[in-house]
Design a protein around this motif. Structure first.
Motif, short mmCIF file in Angstrom:
data_model
loop_
_atom_site.label_atom_id
_atom_site.label_comp_id
_atom_site.label_asym_id
_atom_site.label_seq_id
_atom_site.Cartn_x
_atom_site.Cartn_y
_atom_site.Cartn_z
N GLN A 123 0.85 -1.18 0.00
CA GLN A 123 0.00 0.00 0.00
C GLN A 123 0.89 1.24 0.00
OE1 GLN A 123 -2.47 -0.24 3.46
NE2 GLN A 123 -3.35 -2.20 2.88
N GLU A 124 0.54 2.20 -0.81
CA GLU A 124 1.28 3.45 -0.86
C GLU A 124 0.68 4.43 0.16
OE1 GLU A 124 4.06 3.96 -2.61
OE2 GLU A 124 3.88 1.92 -3.38
N THR A 125 1.53 5.03 1.01
CA THR A 125 1.07 6.00 1.99
C THR A 125 1.92 7.26 1.85
OG1 THR A 125 2.58 5.20 3.70
CG2 THR A 125 0.40 4.20 3.63
N LYS A 126 1.43 8.36 2.41
CA LYS A 126 2.20 9.61 2.42
C LYS A 126 2.41 10.01 3.87
CE LYS A 126 1.75 11.88 -1.90
NZ LYS A 126 1.66 13.14 -2.58
N ASN A 127 3.66 10.36 4.20
CA ASN A 127 4.02 10.82 5.53
C ASN A 127 4.88 12.06 5.37
OD1 ASN A 127 4.71 11.16 8.15
ND2 ASN A 127 5.65 9.16 8.44
N SER B 67 6.06 9.96 -0.23
CA SER B 67 5.39 8.69 -0.53
C SER B 67 6.23 7.53 -0.01
CB SER B 67 5.19 8.53 -2.03
OG SER B 67 4.28 9.49 -2.50
N ARG B 68 5.56 6.59 0.64
CA ARG B 68 6.23 5.40 1.17
C ARG B 68 5.39 4.17 0.87
NH1 ARG B 68 10.62 7.10 4.09
NH2 ARG B 68 10.39 9.09 5.09
N SER B 69 6.06 3.04 0.77
CA SER B 69 5.36 1.78 0.58
C SER B 69 5.18 1.11 1.93
CB SER B 69 6.17 0.85 -0.34
OG SER B 69 6.34 1.45 -1.60
N MET B 70 3.97 0.57 2.18
CA MET B 70 3.68 -0.09 3.44
C MET B 70 3.25 -1.51 3.14
SD MET B 70 1.07 1.02 6.47
CE MET B 70 -0.40 0.78 5.50
#
Length: 124
Positions: free
Chosen positions: A102-106, A110-113
């Motif tokens: 899942q791609e998330t934003k922090n 953008s980061r992959s989770m």
């Protein structure tokens, strides 16, 4: 005997690839120390080392201090969630299920989770 994280920009990794290897102690020269920012940390240090293209790295063989290589938590602590979530730690176990990435934003990044399940416990 403590650790400090280091960062090498992606485009600058190649010159250091043969000098910096797991388990090797090195002497570095011409680098920058900067404040460590971000939500997740590998150490309790408030600073990180930044490499430049002009940074030199030499093997250091007379290092007498033992440095902790891994940071484990007891499974009971992991399952109870009774730990400081700002710091990463190492886990050894058997993975029984893995979710889709899942791609998330922090903080705009953008980061992959990936969710991993061990028994009835899910880790992110």
């Amino acid at each position: 005997g403590d650790r400090i994280p280091a960062t090498i920009e992606k485009e600058h990794v190649k010159p250091f690839a043969n000098e910096i290897t797991e388990g090797r102690v090195v002497f570095i020269n011409t680098f920058k120390v900067a404040e460590l920012q971000g939500d997740y940390r590998t150490t309790r240090s408030h600073y990180k080392i930044l490499f430049y293209l002009t940074t030199s790295v030499e093997k250091f063989s007379d290092f007498l201090v033992n440095v902790k290589e891994l940071s484990f938590k007891r499974l009971t602590i992991v399952l109870s969630h009774d730990y400081d979530r700002r710091y990463l730690f190492d886990v050894i176990g058997q993975i029984v299920d893995v979710s889709n990435i899942q791609e998330t934003k922090n903080q705009g990044i953008s980061r992959s989770m990936l969710k991993i399940r061990h028994g009835n416990t899910e880790f992110v």
